[in-house]
Design a protein around this motif. Structure first.
Motif, PDB file in Angstrom:
ATOM      1  N   SER A   7      15.233  32.688  18.976  1.00  0.00           N
ATOM      2  CA  SER A   7      15.701  32.393  20.332  1.00  0.00           C
ATOM      3  C   SER A   7      16.288  33.610  21.062  1.00  0.00           C
ATOM      4  O   SER A   7      16.872  33.457  22.130  1.00  0.00           O
ATOM      5  CB  SER A   7      16.723  31.261  20.298  1.00  0.00           C
ATOM      6  N   THR A  73      17.345  31.974  24.625  1.00  0.00           N
ATOM      7  CA  THR A  73      16.786  30.671  24.993  1.00  0.00           C
ATOM      8  C   THR A  73      17.446  29.556  24.208  1.00  0.00           C
ATOM      9  O   THR A  73      17.753  29.713  23.026  1.00  0.00           O
ATOM     10  CB  THR A  73      15.267  30.652  24.743  1.00  0.00           C
ATOM     11  N   THR A  74      17.621  28.423  24.881  1.00  0.00           N
ATOM     12  CA  THR A  74      18.150  27.209  24.272  1.00  0.00           C
ATOM     13  C   THR A  74      17.145  26.083  24.470  1.00  0.00           C
ATOM     14  O   THR A  74      16.629  25.890  25.575  1.00  0.00           O
ATOM     15  CB  THR A  74      19.482  26.809  24.941  1.00  0.00           C
ATOM     16  N   ASP A  76      16.656  22.493  25.141  1.00  0.00           N
ATOM     17  CA  ASP A  76      17.486  21.413  25.684  1.00  0.00           C
ATOM     18  C   ASP A  76      17.058  20.040  25.178  1.00  0.00           C
ATOM     19  O   ASP A  76      17.900  19.201  24.871  1.00  0.00           O
ATOM     20  CB  ASP A  76      17.447  21.416  27.212  1.00  0.00           C
ATOM     21  N   ARG A  77      15.748  19.810  25.135  1.00  0.00           N
ATOM     22  CA  ARG A  77      15.255  18.487  24.727  1.00  0.00           C
ATOM     23  C   ARG A  77      13.837  18.619  24.222  1.00  0.00           C
ATOM     24  O   ARG A  77      13.037  19.367  24.766  1.00  0.00           O
ATOM     25  CB  ARG A  77      15.295  17.510  25.902  1.00  0.00           C
ATOM     26  N   ARG A  78      13.559  17.851  23.190  1.00  0.00           N
ATOM     27  CA  ARG A  78      12.217  17.813  22.642  1.00  0.00           C
ATOM     28  C   ARG A  78      11.904  16.392  22.229  1.00  0.00           C
ATOM     29  O   ARG A  78      12.713  15.743  21.566  1.00  0.00           O
ATOM     30  CB  ARG A  78      12.137  18.725  21.413  1.00  0.00           C
ATOM     31  N   THR A  84      11.821  20.795  26.914  1.00  0.00           N
ATOM     32  CA  THR A  84      12.387  21.584  28.000  1.00  0.00           C
ATOM     33  C   THR A  84      13.352  22.601  27.398  1.00  0.00           C
ATOM     34  O   THR A  84      14.092  22.292  26.460  1.00  0.00           O
ATOM     35  CB  THR A  84      13.121  20.708  29.041  1.00  0.00           C
ATOM     36  N   LEU A  85      13.292  23.807  27.955  1.00  0.00           N
ATOM     37  CA  LEU A  85      14.106  24.909  27.458  1.00  0.00           C
ATOM     38  C   LEU A  85      14.704  25.647  28.639  1.00  0.00           C
ATOM     39  O   LEU A  85      14.205  25.554  29.761  1.00  0.00           O
ATOM     40  CB  LEU A  85      13.245  25.884  26.641  1.00  0.00           C
ATOM     41  N   ARG A  86      15.777  26.404  28.370  1.00  0.00           N
ATOM     42  CA  ARG A  86      16.360  27.254  29.411  1.00  0.00           C
ATOM     43  C   ARG A  86      16.662  28.619  28.823  1.00  0.00           C
ATOM     44  O   ARG A  86      16.984  28.741  27.644  1.00  0.00           O
ATOM     45  CB  ARG A  86      17.586  26.631  30.043  1.00  0.00           C
ATOM     46  N   THR A  99      17.660  33.559  35.441  1.00  0.00           N
ATOM     47  CA  THR A  99      17.735  32.322  34.677  1.00  0.00           C
ATOM     48  C   THR A  99      16.361  31.665  34.768  1.00  0.00           C
ATOM     49  O   THR A  99      15.612  31.899  35.721  1.00  0.00           O
ATOM     50  CB  THR A  99      18.806  31.363  35.216  1.00  0.00           C
ATOM     51  N   ILE A 101      13.939  27.929  33.584  1.00  0.00           N
ATOM     52  CA  ILE A 101      13.763  26.614  32.981  1.00  0.00           C
ATOM     53  C   ILE A 101      12.276  26.469  32.690  1.00  0.00           C
ATOM     54  O   ILE A 101      11.442  26.784  33.546  1.00  0.00           O
ATOM     55  CB  ILE A 101      14.236  25.489  33.924  1.00  0.00           C
ATOM     56  N   THR A 103       8.998  24.105  30.668  1.00  0.00           N
ATOM     57  CA  THR A 103       8.486  22.892  30.047  1.00  0.00           C
ATOM     58  C   THR A 103       7.260  23.269  29.222  1.00  0.00           C
ATOM     59  O   THR A 103       6.400  24.016  29.700  1.00  0.00           O
ATOM     60  CB  THR A 103       8.086  21.844  31.100  1.00  0.00           C
TER      61      THR A 103
END
Length: 111
Positions: A7, A73-74, A76-78, A84-86, A99, A101, A103
């Motif tokens: 990451s 990178t983090t 966020d949801r999978r 989704t990542l940020r 920054t 975002i 998908t």
């Protein structure tokens, strides 16, 4: 590009990465984000799964002309099909460059 871990990705600003305006090319930053997001998600997949970028939205707030830039990178949801990542891209001294975002789609690999 150099990976600290899945990451965190770094790149040294070199003359060939500078655009005609004398600044780090936005394409370099985009590639850095895409590689970092992909490797962050890749480590969360199985051998039966593949991934592909669906979209990345970047907000550029500054640029660099020398030194090293770092993307972190983090995830966020999978779920089964999407993630989704940020990300944040900073200079080596911590100044924020952009920054982002993103998908990604997750799909079964074919043999």
């Amino acid at each position: 590009m150099r990976w600290d871990d899945a990451s965190t990705v770094r790149v040294e600003v070199r003359p060939e990465l500078i655009n005609a305006a004398g600044l780090l090319s936005g394409a370099v930053t985009y590639a850095l984000v895409d590689y970092c997001m992909g490797s962050t998600l890749w480590k969360e997949t199985t051998e039966e799964e593949g991934i592909a970028t669906v979209s990345i939205s970047i907000n550029y707030v500054a640029t660099a002309t020398e030194g090293e830039v770092v993307c972190r990178t983090t995830l966020d949801r999978r779920n089964r099909r999407l993630a989704t990542l940020r990300s944040e891209v900073t200079t080596d001294d911590g100044r924020l460059l952009c920054t982002a975002i993103g998908t990604y789609t997750i799909f079964p690999r074919r043999d």
